[in-house]
Design a protein around this motif. Structure first.
Motif, PDB file in Angstrom:
ATOM      1  N   LEU A  64       0.817  -1.215   0.000  1.00  0.00           N
ATOM      2  CA  LEU A  64       0.000   0.000   0.000  1.00  0.00           C
ATOM      3  C   LEU A  64       0.851   1.266   0.000  1.00  0.00           C
ATOM      4  CD1 LEU A  64      -2.823  -1.120   2.461  1.00  0.00           C
ATOM      5  CD2 LEU A  64      -2.999  -0.834  -0.027  1.00  0.00           C
ATOM      6  N   CYS A  65       1.951   1.245   0.734  1.00  0.00           N
ATOM      7  CA  CYS A  65       2.823   2.426   0.817  1.00  0.00           C
ATOM      8  C   CYS A  65       3.675   2.598  -0.433  1.00  0.00           C
ATOM      9  CB  CYS A  65       3.761   2.308   2.024  1.00  0.00           C
ATOM     10  SG  CYS A  65       2.936   2.293   3.623  1.00  0.00           S
ATOM     11  N   ASP A  66       4.337   1.532  -0.843  1.00  0.00           N
ATOM     12  CA  ASP A  66       5.359   1.630  -1.883  1.00  0.00           C
ATOM     13  C   ASP A  66       4.829   1.449  -3.299  1.00  0.00           C
ATOM     14  OD1 ASP A  66       6.859   1.695   0.438  1.00  0.00           O
ATOM     15  OD2 ASP A  66       8.087  -0.054  -0.047  1.00  0.00           O
ATOM     16  N   HIS A  67       3.722   0.737  -3.466  1.00  0.00           N
ATOM     17  CA  HIS A  67       3.257   0.417  -4.816  1.00  0.00           C
ATOM     18  C   HIS A  67       1.874   0.982  -5.136  1.00  0.00           C
ATOM     19  CE1 HIS A  67       6.775  -2.076  -4.985  1.00  0.00           C
ATOM     20  NE2 HIS A  67       6.372  -2.744  -3.916  1.00  0.00           N
ATOM     21  N   ALA A  68       0.971   1.001  -4.160  1.00  0.00           N
ATOM     22  CA  ALA A  68      -0.394   1.490  -4.410  1.00  0.00           C
ATOM     23  C   ALA A  68      -0.503   3.004  -4.258  1.00  0.00           C
ATOM     24  CB  ALA A  68      -1.389   0.793  -3.484  1.00  0.00           C
ATOM     25  N   GLY A  69       0.548   3.653  -3.765  1.00  0.00           N
ATOM     26  CA  GLY A  69       0.562   5.114  -3.670  1.00  0.00           C
ATOM     27  C   GLY A  69      -0.318   5.699  -2.587  1.00  0.00           C
ATOM     28  N   CYS A  70      -0.545   4.964  -1.517  1.00  0.00           N
ATOM     29  CA  CYS A  70      -1.359   5.491  -0.418  1.00  0.00           C
ATOM     30  C   CYS A  70      -0.550   6.504   0.399  1.00  0.00           C
ATOM     31  CB  CYS A  70      -1.835   4.367   0.489  1.00  0.00           C
ATOM     32  SG  CYS A  70      -3.003   3.252  -0.310  1.00  0.00           S
ATOM     33  N   SER A  71      -1.148   7.637   0.683  1.00  0.00           N
ATOM     34  CA  SER A  71      -0.528   8.650   1.545  1.00  0.00           C
ATOM     35  C   SER A  71      -0.798   8.361   3.009  1.00  0.00           C
ATOM     36  CB  SER A  71      -1.084  10.037   1.217  1.00  0.00           C
ATOM     37  OG  SER A  71      -0.693  10.423  -0.077  1.00  0.00           O
ATOM     38  N   LEU A  72      -1.909   7.690   3.264  1.00  0.00           N
ATOM     39  CA  LEU A  72      -2.339   7.348   4.610  1.00  0.00           C
ATOM     40  C   LEU A  72      -2.812   5.905   4.566  1.00  0.00           C
ATOM     41  CD1 LEU A  72      -3.226   8.160   7.534  1.00  0.00           C
ATOM     42  CD2 LEU A  72      -5.379   8.973   6.515  1.00  0.00           C
ATOM     43  N   VAL A  73      -2.395   5.113   5.554  1.00  0.00           N
ATOM     44  CA  VAL A  73      -2.900   3.748   5.705  1.00  0.00           C
ATOM     45  C   VAL A  73      -3.402   3.636   7.138  1.00  0.00           C
ATOM     46  CG1 VAL A  73      -2.348   1.286   5.741  1.00  0.00           C
ATOM     47  CG2 VAL A  73      -1.319   2.759   3.994  1.00  0.00           C
ATOM     48  N   ILE A  74      -4.659   3.242   7.276  1.00  0.00           N
ATOM     49  CA  ILE A  74      -5.257   3.072   8.596  1.00  0.00           C
ATOM     50  C   ILE A  74      -5.604   1.603   8.760  1.00  0.00           C
ATOM     51  CG2 ILE A  74      -7.101   3.764  10.159  1.00  0.00           C
ATOM     52  CD1 ILE A  74      -7.371   6.356   8.522  1.00  0.00           C
ATOM     53  N   THR A  75      -5.059   1.002   9.817  1.00  0.00           N
ATOM     54  CA  THR A  75      -5.369  -0.392  10.095  1.00  0.00           C
ATOM     55  C   THR A  75      -6.338  -0.473  11.256  1.00  0.00           C
ATOM     56  OG1 THR A  75      -3.643  -0.836  11.746  1.00  0.00           O
ATOM     57  CG2 THR A  75      -3.000  -1.003   9.418  1.00  0.00           C
ATOM     58  N   LEU A 157       0.790  14.732   6.958  1.00  0.00           N
ATOM     59  CA  LEU A 157       0.937  14.385   5.536  1.00  0.00           C
ATOM     60  C   LEU A 157       1.627  15.516   4.769  1.00  0.00           C
ATOM     61  CD1 LEU A 157      -2.430  12.556   4.743  1.00  0.00           C
ATOM     62  CD2 LEU A 157      -0.242  11.587   5.456  1.00  0.00           C
ATOM     63  N   ASP A 158       1.330  16.767   5.116  1.00  0.00           N
ATOM     64  CA  ASP A 158       2.031  17.895   4.491  1.00  0.00           C
ATOM     65  C   ASP A 158       3.538  17.778   4.731  1.00  0.00           C
ATOM     66  OD1 ASP A 158      -0.535  18.907   3.970  1.00  0.00           O
ATOM     67  OD2 ASP A 158      -0.350  20.568   5.406  1.00  0.00           O
ATOM     68  N   LEU A 159       3.902  17.488   5.975  1.00  0.00           N
ATOM     69  CA  LEU A 159       5.321  17.441   6.350  1.00  0.00           C
ATOM     70  C   LEU A 159       6.087  16.329   5.652  1.00  0.00           C
ATOM     71  CD1 LEU A 159       5.008  18.198  10.164  1.00  0.00           C
ATOM     72  CD2 LEU A 159       5.911  19.728   8.393  1.00  0.00           C
ATOM     73  N   ILE A 160       5.414  15.229   5.342  1.00  0.00           N
ATOM     74  CA  ILE A 160       6.104  14.123   4.657  1.00  0.00           C
ATOM     75  C   ILE A 160       5.887  14.178   3.142  1.00  0.00           C
ATOM     76  CG2 ILE A 160       6.111  12.643   6.705  1.00  0.00           C
ATOM     77  CD1 ILE A 160       3.819  11.010   5.416  1.00  0.00           C
ATOM     78  N   GLU A 161       5.320  15.302   2.664  1.00  0.00           N
ATOM     79  CA  GLU A 161       5.109  15.549   1.237  1.00  0.00           C
ATOM     80  C   GLU A 161       4.184  14.523   0.605  1.00  0.00           C
ATOM     81  OE1 GLU A 161       9.041  15.912  -0.451  1.00  0.00           O
ATOM     82  OE2 GLU A 161       9.544  17.548   0.916  1.00  0.00           O
ATOM     83  N   ALA A 162       3.113  14.209   1.325  1.00  0.00           N
ATOM     84  CA  ALA A 162       2.096  13.275   0.837  1.00  0.00           C
ATOM     85  C   ALA A 162       0.887  14.072   0.338  1.00  0.00           C
ATOM     86  CB  ALA A 162       1.718  12.316   1.969  1.00  0.00           C
ATOM     87  N   ALA A 163      -0.242  13.416   0.192  1.00  0.00           N
ATOM     88  CA  ALA A 163      -1.456  14.066  -0.314  1.00  0.00           C
ATOM     89  C   ALA A 163      -1.911  15.180   0.624  1.00  0.00           C
ATOM     90  CB  ALA A 163      -2.566  13.032  -0.464  1.00  0.00           C
ATOM     91  N   TYR A 164      -2.572  16.167   0.042  1.00  0.00           N
ATOM     92  CA  TYR A 164      -3.109  17.289   0.800  1.00  0.00           C
ATOM     93  C   TYR A 164      -4.565  16.974   1.121  1.00  0.00           C
ATOM     94  CZ  TYR A 164      -4.000  22.103   2.213  1.00  0.00           C
ATOM     95  OH  TYR A 164      -4.318  23.233   2.940  1.00  0.00           O
ATOM     96  N   LEU A 165      -4.871  16.825   2.406  1.00  0.00           N
ATOM     97  CA  LEU A 165      -6.232  16.515   2.832  1.00  0.00           C
ATOM     98  C   LEU A 165      -6.878  17.730   3.478  1.00  0.00           C
ATOM     99  CD1 LEU A 165      -5.880  13.013   4.555  1.00  0.00           C
ATOM    100  CD2 LEU A 165      -6.497  13.522   2.181  1.00  0.00           C
ATOM    101  N   THR A 166      -8.165  17.918   3.177  1.00  0.00           N
ATOM    102  CA  THR A 166      -8.942  18.959   3.847  1.00  0.00           C
ATOM    103  C   THR A 166     -10.145  18.297   4.519  1.00  0.00           C
ATOM    104  OG1 THR A 166     -10.157  19.419   1.801  1.00  0.00           O
ATOM    105  CG2 THR A 166      -8.232  20.807   2.284  1.00  0.00           C
ATOM    106  N   THR A 167     -10.594  18.936   5.593  1.00  0.00           N
ATOM    107  CA  THR A 167     -11.690  18.365   6.373  1.00  0.00           C
ATOM    108  C   THR A 167     -12.873  19.320   6.439  1.00  0.00           C
ATOM    109  OG1 THR A 167     -10.800  19.305   8.425  1.00  0.00           O
ATOM    110  CG2 THR A 167     -10.115  17.058   7.867  1.00  0.00           C
TER     111      THR A 167
END
Length: 179
Positions: A64-75, A157-167
């Motif tokens: 999920l992290c390396d191949h599917a391009g997920c910015s966030l993974v919740i288990t 996520l901003d700090l790790i340069e991942a997707a930008y999420l808004t709530t």
């Protein structure tokens, strides 16, 4: 100008019984419903239901992290003290950075509801440009824990340069420092 591509969010249910179809997965759908309620930015779920096997959990998180391009993974699931509960060990095995504050806050919030929350071993880590957060398995506890930590997730996520999420700020106010 083109619209940003949707953020990919992994939702992983770790459960022997749910992975065999003997038990209805309620944790994954609870996470999905929560995200659908609070996120206003485009996103898409990448869902998995897997057994409590450390190697399988590690492989799923890496995929999920390396191949599917997920910015966030919740288990959800596998965070207790039982012998088969190995989600935190698998999560830490694939981590580049530990984020202990997430687990500390989730336990603090859960302890206000139930004394057995001290038995929970939720954690969070960074792998590349992905934040992985482990949650307990019960839908009520999932919501309580996400309510506690989600205000920090978009900025992380901003700090790790991942997707930008808004709530939806009427539901959850995401903290971002003023520029």
């Amino acid at each position: 100008m083109t619209a940003p591509s949707p953020a990919r969010i992994g939702i992983v249910t770790v459960s022997d019984r749910a992975s065999r179809g003997e038990y209805e997965d309620r944790g994954g759908p609870a996470i999905h419903a929560y995200l659908a309620e609070v996120l206003t930015s485009p996103w898409e779920a990448v869902s998995r239901v897997i057994p409590d096997e450390q190697a399988t959990i590690e492989a799923t998180l890496i995929e999920l992290c390396d191949h599917a391009g997920c910015s966030l993974v919740i288990t959800t699931g596998g965070t207790g003290p039982a012998r088969r509960d190995v989600t935190p060990e698998a999560t830490e095995a694939v981590a580049e950075k530990l984020m202990p504050g997430f687990g500390e806050l989730m336990r603090q919030v859960s302890l206000q509801k139930v004394p057995t929350a001290i038995l929970s071993r939720q954690t969070a880590v960074i792998r590349g440009r992905t934040l992985i957060v482990n949650l307990p398995g019960q839908p009520k506890a999932i919501r309580e824990c996400l309510d506690a930590v989600f205000p920090a997730i978009p900025y992380c996520l901003d700090l790790i340069e991942a997707a930008y999420l808004t709530t939806d700020e009427s539901k959850i106010v995401a903290f971002r420092p003023k520029k």
